[in-house]
Design an enzyme around this catalytic site. Sequence first.
Site, PDB file in Angstrom:
ATOM      1  N   ASN A 174      -1.729   8.111   7.500  1.00  0.00           N
ATOM      2  CA  ASN A 174      -1.107   9.035   6.546  1.00  0.00           C
ATOM      3  C   ASN A 174      -0.887  10.438   7.098  1.00  0.00           C
ATOM      4  OD1 ASN A 174      -0.388   7.497   4.284  1.00  0.00           O
ATOM      5  ND2 ASN A 174      -2.565   7.196   3.859  1.00  0.00           N
ATOM      6  N   SER A 186      -7.098   6.679   1.157  1.00  0.00           N
ATOM      7  CA  SER A 186      -5.941   6.886   2.023  1.00  0.00           C
ATOM      8  C   SER A 186      -6.112   8.083   2.938  1.00  0.00           C
ATOM      9  CB  SER A 186      -4.713   7.195   1.165  1.00  0.00           C
ATOM     10  OG  SER A 186      -4.301   6.082   0.458  1.00  0.00           O
ATOM     11  N   HIS A 245      -9.363   1.006   5.441  1.00  0.00           N
ATOM     12  CA  HIS A 245      -8.086   1.420   4.859  1.00  0.00           C
ATOM     13  C   HIS A 245      -7.027   0.337   5.051  1.00  0.00           C
ATOM     14  CE1 HIS A 245      -4.560   4.514   4.862  1.00  0.00           C
ATOM     15  NE2 HIS A 245      -4.711   3.947   3.680  1.00  0.00           N
ATOM     16  N   GLU A 260      -7.087   0.151   8.974  1.00  0.00           N
ATOM     17  CA  GLU A 260      -7.602   1.293   9.732  1.00  0.00           C
ATOM     18  C   GLU A 260      -9.094   1.380   9.410  1.00  0.00           C
ATOM     19  OE1 GLU A 260      -5.542   4.834   8.369  1.00  0.00           O
ATOM     20  OE2 GLU A 260      -5.170   5.516  10.405  1.00  0.00           O
TER      21      GLU A 260
HETATM   22  N1  CAA Z   1       2.665  -8.141  -2.897  1.00  0.00           N
HETATM   23  C1  CAA Z   1       2.495  -9.278  -2.193  1.00  0.00           C
HETATM   24  N2  CAA Z   1       3.425  -9.785  -1.369  1.00  0.00           N
HETATM   25  C2  CAA Z   1       4.601  -9.137  -1.290  1.00  0.00           C
HETATM   26  C3  CAA Z   1       4.859  -7.952  -2.008  1.00  0.00           C
HETATM   27  C4  CAA Z   1       3.832  -7.454  -2.841  1.00  0.00           C
HETATM   28  N3  CAA Z   1       3.972  -6.318  -3.547  1.00  0.00           N
HETATM   29  N4  CAA Z   1       6.116  -7.537  -1.711  1.00  0.00           N
HETATM   30  C5  CAA Z   1       6.619  -8.432  -0.850  1.00  0.00           C
HETATM   31  N5  CAA Z   1       5.717  -9.384  -0.590  1.00  0.00           N
HETATM   32  C6  CAA Z   1       5.876 -10.527   0.316  1.00  0.00           C
HETATM   33  C7  CAA Z   1       6.946 -11.485  -0.160  1.00  0.00           C
HETATM   34  O1  CAA Z   1       6.403 -12.433  -1.082  1.00  0.00           O
HETATM   35  C8  CAA Z   1       7.367 -12.139   1.140  1.00  0.00           C
HETATM   36  O2  CAA Z   1       6.405 -13.100   1.483  1.00  0.00           O
HETATM   37  P1  CAA Z   1       6.742 -14.403   2.378  1.00  0.00           P
HETATM   38  O3  CAA Z   1       6.975 -13.908   3.758  1.00  0.00           O
HETATM   39  O4  CAA Z   1       5.524 -15.228   2.235  1.00  0.00           O
HETATM   40  O5  CAA Z   1       7.969 -15.003   1.769  1.00  0.00           O
HETATM   41  C9  CAA Z   1       7.248 -10.998   2.174  1.00  0.00           C
HETATM   42  O6  CAA Z   1       6.353 -10.049   1.576  1.00  0.00           O
HETATM   43  C10 CAA Z   1       8.574 -10.335   2.455  1.00  0.00           C
HETATM   44  O7  CAA Z   1       9.095  -9.904   1.198  1.00  0.00           O
HETATM   45  P2  CAA Z   1      10.639  -9.863   0.810  1.00  0.00           P
HETATM   46  O8  CAA Z   1      11.385 -10.834   1.677  1.00  0.00           O
HETATM   47  O9  CAA Z   1      10.763  -9.993  -0.670  1.00  0.00           O
HETATM   48  O10 CAA Z   1      11.042  -8.378   1.067  1.00  0.00           O
HETATM   49  P3  CAA Z   1      11.113  -7.555   2.402  1.00  0.00           P
HETATM   50  O11 CAA Z   1      11.456  -8.372   3.588  1.00  0.00           O
HETATM   51  O12 CAA Z   1      11.958  -6.412   2.038  1.00  0.00           O
HETATM   52  O13 CAA Z   1       9.619  -7.047   2.638  1.00  0.00           O
HETATM   53  C11 CAA Z   1       7.945  -5.417   2.393  1.00  0.00           C
HETATM   54  C12 CAA Z   1       8.910  -6.346   1.676  1.00  0.00           C
HETATM   55  C13 CAA Z   1       6.983  -6.222   3.275  1.00  0.00           C
HETATM   56  C14 CAA Z   1       7.165  -4.666   1.334  1.00  0.00           C
HETATM   57  C15 CAA Z   1       8.801  -4.445   3.300  1.00  0.00           C
HETATM   58  O14 CAA Z   1       9.772  -3.808   2.509  1.00  0.00           O
HETATM   59  C16 CAA Z   1       7.962  -3.397   3.997  1.00  0.00           C
HETATM   60  O15 CAA Z   1       7.330  -3.656   5.018  1.00  0.00           O
HETATM   61  N6  CAA Z   1       7.954  -2.158   3.440  1.00  0.00           N
HETATM   62  C17 CAA Z   1       7.180  -1.068   3.982  1.00  0.00           C
HETATM   63  C18 CAA Z   1       5.733  -1.226   3.594  1.00  0.00           C
HETATM   64  C19 CAA Z   1       4.882  -0.135   4.144  1.00  0.00           C
HETATM   65  O16 CAA Z   1       5.299   0.753   4.863  1.00  0.00           O
HETATM   66  N7  CAA Z   1       3.602  -0.192   3.780  1.00  0.00           N
HETATM   67  C20 CAA Z   1       2.658   0.825   4.131  1.00  0.00           C
HETATM   68  C21 CAA Z   1       2.613   1.846   3.019  1.00  0.00           C
HETATM   69  S1  CAA Z   1       1.533   3.175   3.411  1.00  0.00           S
HETATM   70  C22 CAA Z   1       0.016   2.578   3.052  1.00  0.00           C
HETATM   71  O17 CAA Z   1      -0.175   1.501   2.570  1.00  0.00           O
HETATM   72  C23 CAA Z   1      -1.108   3.502   3.332  1.00  0.00           C
HETATM   73  C24 CAA Z   1      -1.437   4.490   2.291  1.00  0.00           C
HETATM   74  O18 CAA Z   1      -2.598   4.900   2.276  1.00  0.00           O
HETATM   75  C25 CAA Z   1      -0.462   5.036   1.322  1.00  0.00           C
HETATM   76  P1  NAD Z   2      -3.867   2.306  -8.747  1.00  0.00           P
HETATM   77  O1  NAD Z   2      -3.579   3.491  -9.590  1.00  0.00           O
HETATM   78  O2  NAD Z   2      -2.887   1.186  -8.675  1.00  0.00           O
HETATM   79  O3  NAD Z   2      -5.278   1.667  -9.179  1.00  0.00           O
HETATM   80  C1  NAD Z   2      -6.469   2.371  -9.338  1.00  0.00           C
HETATM   81  C2  NAD Z   2      -7.391   1.533 -10.225  1.00  0.00           C
HETATM   82  O4  NAD Z   2      -8.705   2.125 -10.208  1.00  0.00           O
HETATM   83  C3  NAD Z   2      -6.956   1.492 -11.711  1.00  0.00           C
HETATM   84  O5  NAD Z   2      -6.910   0.142 -12.139  1.00  0.00           O
HETATM   85  C4  NAD Z   2      -8.064   2.266 -12.456  1.00  0.00           C
HETATM   86  O6  NAD Z   2      -8.316   1.751 -13.744  1.00  0.00           O
HETATM   87  C5  NAD Z   2      -9.241   2.034 -11.515  1.00  0.00           C
HETATM   88  N1  NAD Z   2     -10.321   3.024 -11.629  1.00  0.00           N
HETATM   89  C6  NAD Z   2     -10.218   4.369 -11.741  1.00  0.00           C
HETATM   90  N2  NAD Z   2     -11.445   4.932 -11.764  1.00  0.00           N
HETATM   91  C7  NAD Z   2     -12.335   3.912 -11.658  1.00  0.00           C
HETATM   92  C8  NAD Z   2     -13.765   3.841 -11.612  1.00  0.00           C
HETATM   93  N3  NAD Z   2     -14.511   4.936 -11.672  1.00  0.00           N
HETATM   94  N4  NAD Z   2     -14.350   2.618 -11.481  1.00  0.00           N
HETATM   95  C9  NAD Z   2     -13.595   1.485 -11.430  1.00  0.00           C
HETATM   96  N5  NAD Z   2     -12.244   1.499 -11.454  1.00  0.00           N
HETATM   97  C10 NAD Z   2     -11.620   2.686 -11.569  1.00  0.00           C
HETATM   98  O7  NAD Z   2      -4.168   2.882  -7.290  1.00  0.00           O
HETATM   99  P2  NAD Z   2      -3.969   2.166  -5.862  1.00  0.00           P
HETATM  100  O8  NAD Z   2      -2.599   2.425  -5.381  1.00  0.00           O
HETATM  101  O9  NAD Z   2      -4.487   0.782  -5.938  1.00  0.00           O
HETATM  102  O10 NAD Z   2      -4.935   3.067  -4.962  1.00  0.00           O
HETATM  103  C11 NAD Z   2      -6.335   2.868  -4.949  1.00  0.00           C
HETATM  104  C12 NAD Z   2      -6.935   3.498  -3.713  1.00  0.00           C
HETATM  105  O11 NAD Z   2      -6.341   2.911  -2.538  1.00  0.00           O
HETATM  106  C13 NAD Z   2      -6.721   5.011  -3.591  1.00  0.00           C
HETATM  107  O12 NAD Z   2      -7.839   5.590  -2.974  1.00  0.00           O
HETATM  108  C14 NAD Z   2      -5.505   5.088  -2.690  1.00  0.00           C
HETATM  109  O13 NAD Z   2      -5.415   6.301  -2.004  1.00  0.00           O
HETATM  110  C15 NAD Z   2      -5.783   3.937  -1.735  1.00  0.00           C
HETATM  111  N6  NAD Z   2      -4.608   3.387  -1.060  1.00  0.00           N
HETATM  112  C16 NAD Z   2      -3.423   3.305  -1.732  1.00  0.00           C
HETATM  113  C17 NAD Z   2      -2.333   2.755  -1.073  1.00  0.00           C
HETATM  114  C18 NAD Z   2      -1.026   2.628  -1.780  1.00  0.00           C
HETATM  115  O14 NAD Z   2      -0.013   2.364  -1.123  1.00  0.00           O
HETATM  116  N7  NAD Z   2      -0.956   2.776  -3.085  1.00  0.00           N
HETATM  117  C19 NAD Z   2      -2.458   2.288   0.246  1.00  0.00           C
HETATM  118  C20 NAD Z   2      -3.701   2.370   0.883  1.00  0.00           C
HETATM  119  C21 NAD Z   2      -4.771   2.932   0.220  1.00  0.00           C
END
Ligand code: CAA
Ligand code: NAD
Length: 283
Positions: A190, A119, A140, A152
Site C-alpha cells: 500500500n 492494510s 496481509h 505480505e
Molecule cells: N471474490 C472471489 N472470486 C472472484 C471475485 C471476488 N470478489 N472477483 C472475481 N473473482 C474470480 C472469478 O470468479 C474468476 O474465477 P475463475 O478463474 O475461477 O473463473 C476470476 O476471479 C477472474 O474473474 P473474472 O473473469 O470475472 O474477472 P477479471 O478477469 O476481470 O478478474 C479480478 C477480476 C481478479 C478482481 C481482476 O480485476 C483484478 O486482478 N483486479 C485487481 C485486483 C487487485 O489489485 N487487488 C489488490 C487490491 S489492494 C489490496 O488488496 C491490499 C489492500 O490492503 C487494500
Molecule cells: P469490511 O468493512 O468489508 O468488513 C469489516 C468487518 O469487520 C465488518 O463486517 C464489521 O462488522 C466487522 N467488525 C468491525 N469491528 C469489529 C469488532 N470489533 N469485532 C468483530 N468484527 C468487527 O472491511 P474489509 O475490506 O474486509 O477490511 C478489513 C480489514 O482488512 C481492514 O483492516 C482492511 O484494511 C484490511 N484489508 C482490506 C483490503 C481491501 O481491499 N478491502 C485488502 C487487504 C486488507
Amino acid sequence: MTIEQVMVIGAGQMGAGIAQVCAVAGYSVFLHDTNQESLDRGYQRIEGNLKKQVDKGRLTLEQMEGALNKLIPTCRLDVAGEVDLVIEAIIENMVVKKELFKELERVVKPSTILASNTSSLPITEIAAVTDNPERVIGMHFMNPVPVMKLVEIIRGLATSDEVFSQVEEVTKRLGKVAVEVNDFPGFVSNRILMPMINEAIFTVYEGVATPRAVDEVMMLGMNHPMGPLTLADFIGLDTCLSIMETLHDGFGDDKYRPCPLLRKYVSAGWLGKKSGRGFYQYD
Ligand code: CAA
Ligand code: NAD
C-alpha cells in the site's frame, strides 16, 4: 505446535475470503463478527463463491460441503480460547484493533498466534498492547482473497522467528505466496499502490478527467486489470482513506496527503461497491 483450528475476526469482504480459503485448505474455522447480519452476509458470500467454483468444475460438491462443514460462524469471541491462530480482519482503525487485541489476549491459549490483516497500521504498535508481542504478526491478504496469490507477512519488532515460520507454513498450505516485509506504514503493497489511487482521485478532483477516463487510461495504457478508481471502490473508500492517513501520519510528507474528494466521499457514506456508491454506482 501444529495449526489446525483458526479463527477469523471480521466477516466483511476480507474476513469472508480468508475464512473461505482456510476452510478449503482443511482448517477448522470460526468466523466471528460482532453482529449476526454481517456474519450472515459473510457466510452467504463464501457459499456463493464455492458454488461458482463447483459450477466451473474447480471444486467437487463433496469438497464444497467439506469446506462448509469446517466453517462455524459465531458472534462469540470467547471461542478464541480454542484456536491456534487468530486472523483479525476488522475495520482499519487502530483504536478498535488495539481494543480487540487486548481482549483476545485475555481468552487465547499462551501458544496462540495473533495475526492482523491490517492494510497499513503498524504491527509493532498493535503488538505493544499485548503482554506477548512476540506472537503478534501481520498477515496481509490481497482482495479478492480467493484469487490473489500474495500474502505480505509483516514482522513486528518483537515477532518471534517461530511465529514467522508457522505463519509462512499456513500461507503455503493456503496455496499462497508469502513475501516478508518489515513494519513501516503501508508496508510495501500500500505504500506503492495507495499513492497511485490517491493521485487518480486528485486527477478527478482537479477536473483533469472523468473517473471513467482515468480508469480507461490506466487499463488500456498500462494493462492494469482494473482502473485505479474502480479498484478504490472495490477496496472500500473508507479503507483507502485510513491507509492514506496512516502513510501521511507515518511519513509526514505532503505527497501522502489524502485527496479532499476522498474525504468528502467517505463522509457522505459513499464507500464504494460495499455501500452501493463511490466513484461509480452499483445495483
Ligand atoms: N471474490 C472471489 N472470486 C472472484 C471475485 C471476488 N470478489 N472477483 C472475481 N473473482 C474470480 C472469478 O470468479 C474468476 O474465477 P475463475 O478463474 O475461477 O473463473 C476470476 O476471479 C477472474 O474473474 P473474472 O473473469 O470475472 O474477472 P477479471 O478477469 O476481470 O478478474 C479480478 C477480476 C481478479 C478482481 C481482476 O480485476 C483484478 O486482478 N483486479 C485487481 C485486483 C487487485 O489489485 N487487488 C489488490 C487490491 S489492494 C489490496 O488488496 C491490499 C489492500 O490492503 C487494500
Ligand atoms: P469490511 O468493512 O468489508 O468488513 C469489516 C468487518 O469487520 C465488518 O463486517 C464489521 O462488522 C466487522 N467488525 C468491525 N469491528 C469489529 C469488532 N470489533 N469485532 C468483530 N468484527 C468487527 O472491511 P474489509 O475490506 O474486509 O477490511 C478489513 C480489514 O482488512 C481492514 O483492516 C482492511 O484494511 C484490511 N484489508 C482490506 C483490503 C481491501 O481491499 N478491502 C485488502 C487487504 C486488507
